[in-house]
Scaffold this motif. Structure first.
Motif, mmCIF file in Angstrom:
data_model
loop_
_atom_site.group_PDB
_atom_site.id
_atom_site.type_symbol
_atom_site.label_atom_id
_atom_site.label_comp_id
_atom_site.label_asym_id
_atom_site.label_seq_id
_atom_site.Cartn_x
_atom_site.Cartn_y
_atom_site.Cartn_z
ATOM 1 N N VAL A 131 5.142 -1.005 2.625
ATOM 2 C CA VAL A 131 4.721 0.371 2.378
ATOM 3 C C VAL A 131 5.876 1.150 1.746
ATOM 4 O O VAL A 131 6.798 1.580 2.439
ATOM 5 C CB VAL A 131 4.290 1.056 3.702
ATOM 6 N N PHE A 159 0.853 -1.197 0.000
ATOM 7 C CA PHE A 159 0.000 0.000 0.000
ATOM 8 C C PHE A 159 0.882 1.238 0.000
ATOM 9 O O PHE A 159 1.847 1.328 0.752
ATOM 10 C CB PHE A 159 -0.910 0.053 1.242
ATOM 11 N N SER A 160 0.547 2.180 -0.856
ATOM 12 C CA SER A 160 1.181 3.486 -0.741
ATOM 13 C C SER A 160 0.204 4.567 -1.175
ATOM 14 O O SER A 160 -0.837 4.277 -1.772
ATOM 15 C CB SER A 160 2.475 3.567 -1.541
ATOM 16 N N ALA A 161 0.536 5.784 -0.834
ATOM 17 C CA ALA A 161 -0.343 6.900 -1.169
ATOM 18 C C ALA A 161 0.501 8.129 -1.419
ATOM 19 O O ALA A 161 1.645 8.216 -0.983
ATOM 20 C CB ALA A 161 -1.331 7.162 -0.030
ATOM 21 N N ILE A 162 -0.099 9.064 -2.121
ATOM 22 C CA ILE A 162 0.603 10.303 -2.416
ATOM 23 C C ILE A 162 -0.386 11.455 -2.298
ATOM 24 O O ILE A 162 -1.552 11.328 -2.661
ATOM 25 C CB ILE A 162 1.333 10.186 -3.784
ATOM 26 N N LYS A 163 0.094 12.543 -1.719
ATOM 27 C CA LYS A 163 -0.781 13.681 -1.429
ATOM 28 C C LYS A 163 -0.995 14.533 -2.681
ATOM 29 O O LYS A 163 -0.034 14.811 -3.393
ATOM 30 C CB LYS A 163 -0.095 14.585 -0.404
ATOM 31 N N HIS A 222 -5.250 13.981 3.509
ATOM 32 C CA HIS A 222 -4.003 14.523 4.063
ATOM 33 C C HIS A 222 -3.671 15.906 3.507
ATOM 34 O O HIS A 222 -2.837 16.606 4.066
ATOM 35 C CB HIS A 222 -2.834 13.581 3.741
ATOM 36 N N TYR A 269 -1.983 13.911 11.432
ATOM 37 C CA TYR A 269 -1.598 13.420 10.099
ATOM 38 C C TYR A 269 -1.025 11.999 10.116
ATOM 39 O O TYR A 269 -1.467 11.129 9.358
ATOM 40 C CB TYR A 269 -0.611 14.444 9.515
ATOM 41 N N VAL A 321 7.766 4.187 0.642
ATOM 42 C CA VAL A 321 7.683 5.608 1.025
ATOM 43 C C VAL A 321 9.008 6.314 0.775
ATOM 44 O O VAL A 321 10.049 5.669 0.626
ATOM 45 C CB VAL A 321 7.354 5.790 2.535
ATOM 46 N N GLN A 357 9.213 9.780 5.260
ATOM 47 C CA GLN A 357 7.983 9.192 5.798
ATOM 48 C C GLN A 357 8.228 7.956 6.654
ATOM 49 O O GLN A 357 7.296 7.381 7.215
ATOM 50 C CB GLN A 357 7.026 8.842 4.659
ATOM 51 N N ALA A 393 -3.972 10.592 -1.419
ATOM 52 C CA ALA A 393 -4.238 10.932 -0.017
ATOM 53 C C ALA A 393 -4.819 12.342 0.078
ATOM 54 O O ALA A 393 -4.184 13.263 0.601
ATOM 55 C CB ALA A 393 -2.971 10.788 0.812
ATOM 56 N N ASP A 451 -4.574 4.462 7.020
ATOM 57 C CA ASP A 451 -4.472 4.084 5.593
ATOM 58 C C ASP A 451 -3.815 2.721 5.450
ATOM 59 O O ASP A 451 -4.278 1.851 4.714
ATOM 60 C CB ASP A 451 -3.579 5.074 4.816
ATOM 61 N N ILE A 452 -2.702 2.591 6.132
ATOM 62 C CA ILE A 452 -1.877 1.395 5.977
ATOM 63 C C ILE A 452 -2.542 0.177 6.618
ATOM 64 O O ILE A 452 -2.648 -0.888 6.022
ATOM 65 C CB ILE A 452 -0.487 1.625 6.612
ATOM 66 N N MET A 468 -2.418 8.397 8.491
ATOM 67 C CA MET A 468 -1.551 7.592 7.623
ATOM 68 C C MET A 468 -1.478 6.151 8.141
ATOM 69 O O MET A 468 -1.505 5.197 7.357
ATOM 70 C CB MET A 468 -0.167 8.238 7.579
HETATM 71 N N1 TRP Z 1 2.345 11.064 3.996
HETATM 72 C C1 TRP Z 1 2.752 10.522 2.739
HETATM 73 C C2 TRP Z 1 3.654 11.523 2.032
HETATM 74 O O1 TRP Z 1 3.597 12.690 2.299
HETATM 75 C C3 TRP Z 1 1.571 10.178 1.870
HETATM 76 C C4 TRP Z 1 0.756 9.105 2.498
HETATM 77 C C5 TRP Z 1 -0.467 9.232 3.069
HETATM 78 C C6 TRP Z 1 1.133 7.736 2.621
HETATM 79 N N2 TRP Z 1 -0.886 8.027 3.544
HETATM 80 C C7 TRP Z 1 0.062 7.095 3.280
HETATM 81 C C8 TRP Z 1 2.259 7.011 2.235
HETATM 82 C C9 TRP Z 1 0.097 5.733 3.593
HETATM 83 C C10 TRP Z 1 2.283 5.653 2.526
HETATM 84 C C11 TRP Z 1 1.231 5.026 3.201
HETATM 85 O O2 TRP Z 1 4.415 11.149 1.186
#
Ligand code: TRP
Length: 340
Positions: free
Chosen positions: A154, A17-21, A55, A138, A156, A160, A52, A145-146, A142
């Motif tokens: 994850v 899992f990963s995410a980007i703002k 976030h 924040y 990152v 992070q 994300a 999310d994970i 996060m």
């Molecule tokens: N905080 C991460 C960033 O700024 C983005 C993010 C949000 C994230 N939720 C996440 C990364 C969960 C990994 C897993 O890059």
């Protein structure tokens, strides 16, 4: 293969899992450092990637900007190669379980450990007039999310990693207090991906916030803008194209080229042995133009049909929800909430 073995095989597939703002405008640095490799992960892992957006509001942002950034980033994730048929790609705010689990996890997060987060301290200093509770919370969002997706891995950026560590502490605390509930995630700083610095100041990260920053190449920049930025990239003393501590500008450009060409920096050095700075910069620029061209073309197709884009969001969110709500229900039950 009989059904039984097939099932065990499926169960063994690890989850990423990963995410980007959706803040700022994604750069060549974001692309070469992370996004470019996300699409290929589906070969090996069950992969989920989120925008994300929840976030993004911890720092002041205009509604119009949030909306546009979010659509742009979602389309870009698909354009860089994350196939929505083989991955789950979605918006965080479309799966309400994220905000819900965040609230629950707040109660298993200590004020003291959250207060230590470097990013919180840095962002508080940068905008002392807007040190809101969301900014403080924040990393807990996060963690939600994970943990919702029971992620094993994850990917990152190194900034992070501290948040992933906090997430692990929260998971461990919860699992110990009740019973094993959350998979213990491992943060992975991408080693394949390159670390790309600003073309104007190779000691600073290539930033995605400054819209007309000459040091940042944006994934969606047009070919002539990309060429202009590379031609103006700062170089170093001397005239030799080689990597080294004394040559941060050239080293950065070599890293860009190597990542685009899929070769090592040493191989790139060899390729440009004897070349002068101007020729070298032009070649790196051309490589960037060609590398980003298919991404921009796919992106433009995706942005041409807003309805189709929203449909992709909907189907991604539905897939994500199925996993997320299973975890969330478990958590509610373990804590002792009365469920219907
Ligand atoms: N905080 C991460 C960033 O700024 C983005 C993010 C949000 C994230 N939720 C996440 C990364 C969960 C990994 C897993 O890059």
């Amino acid at each position: 293969m009989d059904v039984q073995t097939q099932q065990t095989d499926n169960e063994k597939r690890k989850r990423v899992f990963s995410a980007i703002k959706p803040t700022g405008n994604p750069t060549l640095g974001n692309y070469l450092g992370a996004m470019k490799y996300w699409g290929g992960m589906a070969d090996e892992y069950d992969s989920l990637f989120a925008v994300a957006d929840l976030h993004a509001i911890t720092v002041a942002i205009e509604p119009k900007e949030l909306r546009e950034n979010t659509k742009r980033l979602f389309a870009l994730l698909i354009a860089v190669g994350i196939d929505p048929e083989r991955n789950v790609v979605f918006l965080q705010s479309h799966v309400r379980a994220h905000a819900e689990l965040c609230w629950l996890l707040n109660n298993y997060t200590m004020f003291g450990e959250a207060r230590r987060m470097t990013q919180f301290k840095e962002k508080s200093q940068k905008a002392p007039e807007n040190v809101n509770v969301g900014l403080f919370d924040y990393p807990v969002l996060m963690a939600a999310d994970i943990l919702l997706y029971q992620a094993d891995i994850v990917p990152v950026g190194d900034d992070q990693m501290q948040h992933v560590e906090l997430c692990r502490n929260i998971a461990e605390r919860f699992n110990n207090r009740y019973s094993p509930t959350f998979t213990m995630p491992v943060g992975k700083v991408n080693k394949v991906g390159a670390r790309i610095y600003s073309l104007a100041d190779p000691t600073a990260k290539m930033g995605k916030s400054n819209a007309d920053d000459a040091g940042s190449v944006f994934i969606l920049d047009t070919p002539d803008v990309i060429m202009r930025k590379f031609k103006r990239a700062v170089t170093d003393c001397g005239s030799e194209v080689r990597a080294g501590k004394d040559k941060p500008g050239i080293t950065n450009l070599l890293a860009v080229y190597a990542a685009l060409a899929g070769i090592t920096v040493a191989q790139a050095e060899k390729e440009f042995a004897g070349s002068d700075y101007a020729t070298f910069k032009t070649r790196v620029g051309e490589a960037a133009v060609e590398g980003l061209r298919p991404v921009r073309e796919r992106y433009e197709k995706l942005r041409a049909d807003d309805g189709a884009l929203l449909e992709l969001m909907r189907s991604g969110a539905q897939k994500a929800e199925r996993i997320a709500y299973r975890t969330l229900e478990k958590v509610y039950k373990k804590i002792g909430f009365v469920r219907l």
